[in-house]
Design a protein around this motif. Sequence first.
Motif, PDB file in Angstrom:
ATOM      1  N   ILE A 195       3.294   0.271   7.042  1.00 55.89           N
ATOM      2  CA  ILE A 195       2.957   0.966   5.801  1.00 55.89           C
ATOM      3  C   ILE A 195       4.227   1.353   5.038  1.00 55.89           C
ATOM      4  O   ILE A 195       4.243   1.385   3.808  1.00 55.89           O
ATOM      5  CB  ILE A 195       2.062   2.202   6.075  1.00 55.89           C
ATOM      6  N   TRP A 196       5.324   1.620   5.763  1.00 61.22           N
ATOM      7  CA  TRP A 196       6.605   1.922   5.115  1.00 61.22           C
ATOM      8  C   TRP A 196       7.082   0.724   4.291  1.00 61.22           C
ATOM      9  O   TRP A 196       7.421   0.859   3.119  1.00 61.22           O
ATOM     10  CB  TRP A 196       7.631   2.304   6.166  1.00 61.22           C
ATOM     11  N   GLU A 197       7.072  -0.453   4.885  1.00 58.07           N
ATOM     12  CA  GLU A 197       7.522  -1.645   4.169  1.00 58.07           C
ATOM     13  C   GLU A 197       6.562  -2.003   3.036  1.00 58.07           C
ATOM     14  O   GLU A 197       6.987  -2.491   1.986  1.00 58.07           O
ATOM     15  CB  GLU A 197       7.677  -2.809   5.146  1.00 58.07           C
ATOM     16  N   TYR A 198       5.275  -1.747   3.245  1.00 52.09           N
ATOM     17  CA  TYR A 198       4.299  -1.976   2.179  1.00 52.09           C
ATOM     18  C   TYR A 198       4.595  -1.063   0.990  1.00 52.09           C
ATOM     19  O   TYR A 198       4.557  -1.496  -0.169  1.00 52.09           O
ATOM     20  CB  TYR A 198       2.890  -1.716   2.706  1.00 52.09           C
ATOM     21  N   ALA A 199       4.914   0.199   1.276  1.00 54.85           N
ATOM     22  CA  ALA A 199       5.208   1.154   0.204  1.00 54.85           C
ATOM     23  C   ALA A 199       6.489   0.776  -0.532  1.00 54.85           C
ATOM     24  O   ALA A 199       6.554   0.852  -1.765  1.00 54.85           O
ATOM     25  CB  ALA A 199       5.324   2.561   0.785  1.00 54.85           C
ATOM     26  N   LEU A 200       7.510   0.351   0.202  1.00 54.27           N
ATOM     27  CA  LEU A 200       8.778  -0.004  -0.436  1.00 54.27           C
ATOM     28  C   LEU A 200       8.627  -1.181  -1.388  1.00 54.27           C
ATOM     29  O   LEU A 200       9.336  -1.276  -2.393  1.00 54.27           O
ATOM     30  CB  LEU A 200       9.833  -0.340   0.625  1.00 54.27           C
ATOM     31  N   ALA A 201       7.692  -2.070  -1.081  1.00 54.13           N
ATOM     32  CA  ALA A 201       7.500  -3.256  -1.922  1.00 54.13           C
ATOM     33  C   ALA A 201       7.016  -2.903  -3.324  1.00 54.13           C
ATOM     34  O   ALA A 201       7.191  -3.688  -4.258  1.00 54.13           O
ATOM     35  CB  ALA A 201       6.521  -4.221  -1.252  1.00 54.13           C
ATOM     36  N   PHE A 202       6.418  -1.722  -3.497  1.00 53.67           N
ATOM     37  CA  PHE A 202       5.987  -1.302  -4.832  1.00 53.67           C
ATOM     38  C   PHE A 202       7.177  -1.137  -5.779  1.00 53.67           C
ATOM     39  O   PHE A 202       7.016  -1.181  -6.998  1.00 53.67           O
ATOM     40  CB  PHE A 202       5.221   0.022  -4.759  1.00 53.67           C
ATOM     41  N   PHE A 203       8.370  -0.927  -5.234  1.00 53.49           N
ATOM     42  CA  PHE A 203       9.559  -0.713  -6.062  1.00 53.49           C
ATOM     43  C   PHE A 203      10.387  -1.985  -6.216  1.00 53.49           C
ATOM     44  O   PHE A 203      11.478  -1.947  -6.775  1.00 53.49           O
ATOM     45  CB  PHE A 203      10.413   0.403  -5.455  1.00 53.49           C
ATOM     46  N   ASN A 204       9.858  -3.099  -5.715  1.00 56.27           N
ATOM     47  CA  ASN A 204      10.503  -4.400  -5.861  1.00 56.27           C
ATOM     48  C   ASN A 204       9.622  -5.249  -6.770  1.00 56.27           C
ATOM     49  O   ASN A 204       8.512  -5.630  -6.393  1.00 56.27           O
ATOM     50  CB  ASN A 204      10.667  -5.058  -4.483  1.00 56.27           C
ATOM     51  N   THR A 206       9.652  -8.295  -7.823  1.00 54.11           N
ATOM     52  CA  THR A 206       9.278  -9.634  -7.353  1.00 54.11           C
ATOM     53  C   THR A 206       8.170  -9.553  -6.313  1.00 54.11           C
ATOM     54  O   THR A 206       7.145 -10.235  -6.415  1.00 54.11           O
ATOM     55  CB  THR A 206      10.504 -10.352  -6.762  1.00 54.11           C
ATOM     56  N   LYS A 207       8.360  -8.690  -5.304  1.00 52.56           N
ATOM     57  CA  LYS A 207       7.361  -8.551  -4.244  1.00 52.56           C
ATOM     58  C   LYS A 207       6.059  -7.982  -4.786  1.00 52.56           C
ATOM     59  O   LYS A 207       4.972  -8.417  -4.403  1.00 52.56           O
ATOM     60  CB  LYS A 207       7.901  -7.656  -3.125  1.00 52.56           C
ATOM     61  N   ASP A 208       6.173  -7.012  -5.686  1.00 49.94           N
ATOM     62  CA  ASP A 208       4.969  -6.388  -6.232  1.00 49.94           C
ATOM     63  C   ASP A 208       4.175  -7.380  -7.076  1.00 49.94           C
ATOM     64  O   ASP A 208       2.940  -7.431  -6.999  1.00 49.94           O
ATOM     65  CB  ASP A 208       5.357  -5.173  -7.066  1.00 49.94           C
ATOM     66  N   SER A 209       4.868  -8.205  -7.867  1.00 57.42           N
ATOM     67  CA  SER A 209       4.187  -9.215  -8.689  1.00 57.42           C
ATOM     68  C   SER A 209       3.493 -10.252  -7.819  1.00 57.42           C
ATOM     69  O   SER A 209       2.351 -10.646  -8.096  1.00 57.42           O
ATOM     70  CB  SER A 209       5.189  -9.903  -9.618  1.00 57.42           C
ATOM     71  N   LEU A 210       4.165 -10.691  -6.756  1.00 55.24           N
ATOM     72  CA  LEU A 210       3.556 -11.665  -5.849  1.00 55.24           C
ATOM     73  C   LEU A 210       2.308 -11.090  -5.192  1.00 55.24           C
ATOM     74  O   LEU A 210       1.299 -11.778  -5.033  1.00 55.24           O
ATOM     75  CB  LEU A 210       4.567 -12.085  -4.780  1.00 55.24           C
ATOM     76  N   ARG A 211       2.374  -9.825  -4.829  1.00 57.83           N
ATOM     77  CA  ARG A 211       1.233  -9.185  -4.181  1.00 57.83           C
ATOM     78  C   ARG A 211       0.057  -9.069  -5.149  1.00 57.83           C
ATOM     79  O   ARG A 211      -1.091  -9.321  -4.780  1.00 57.83           O
ATOM     80  CB  ARG A 211       1.651  -7.803  -3.666  1.00 57.83           C
ATOM     81  N   ILE A 212       0.343  -8.703  -6.387  1.00 56.91           N
ATOM     82  CA  ILE A 212      -0.723  -8.591  -7.387  1.00 56.91           C
ATOM     83  C   ILE A 212      -1.343  -9.951  -7.676  1.00 56.91           C
ATOM     84  O   ILE A 212      -2.570 -10.100  -7.739  1.00 56.91           O
ATOM     85  CB  ILE A 212      -0.171  -7.963  -8.683  1.00 56.91           C
ATOM     86  N   ASN A 213      -0.493 -10.967  -7.829  1.00 60.50           N
ATOM     87  CA  ASN A 213      -0.991 -12.307  -8.153  1.00 60.50           C
ATOM     88  C   ASN A 213      -1.778 -12.941  -7.015  1.00 60.50           C
ATOM     89  O   ASN A 213      -2.600 -13.840  -7.245  1.00 60.50           O
ATOM     90  CB  ASN A 213       0.174 -13.221  -8.544  1.00 60.50           C
TER      91      ASN A 213
END
Length: 222
Positions: A195-204, A206-213
């Motif tokens: 969950i820590w790494e999942y939360a950190l990805a919200f501030f990246n 590139t990672k956040d866009s990939l997750r949304i897409n």
Amino acid sequence: MKTYLFYDVETSGLNPAFDQILTFACIRTDLFLKEISRELITIKLRRDIIPSPHAFITHCLTQKELESGITEYPAAKRIHLLFNTPGTISLGYNSLGFDDEFLRFLFYRNLLDPYAHQYANQCSRMDLLPVTTLFKVFCDHVLEWPHLTDGRTSLKLELLSQKNAFMTSGRAHEAMNDVEAVIELARIFSRQKDIWEYALAFFNKTKDSLRINSMEKGYRVG
């Protein structure tokens, strides 16, 4: 090398356009949250500033402490250098809503790039307050959560620190003390690796866009 720069500021008031930073504290850590260095900067009160009495009641800074500080320009240059060290991820507690705005005004007022620390030289920003909210909703067993008199849960750093007996070196609303409390909080959260790494990805971005897409898209008619 990527590093975290945990930081906090105490100010003369709440308005970044008409107030100023009085104390700045930071601790740089590696990505495993091991301390590398720390720094505390006290800034003299500018002659054009009318400070808020409430601010001084909160952080308890004295005139003597401020007189021992440095003027704003060299302080701004030093802070700007810390934030723009290549690979720096700067973060605090509600830093995107408060501290970072004061920093941008500080940099702009002293003819320094107010945005470079957000994107240049592999630098970026985070904020531990929304991460704390995420843990409260989905992983609340990791902390003892303080409650207000009306029964609502409080996410105030001061109360979280008291409730969980964080090891810090000063009083609440003292800049370095608050930085130490934020690091203690981050260390607790980081033990829940997924969950820590999942939360950190919200501030990246590139990672956040990939997750949304990658999310399944649904459509609702009517």
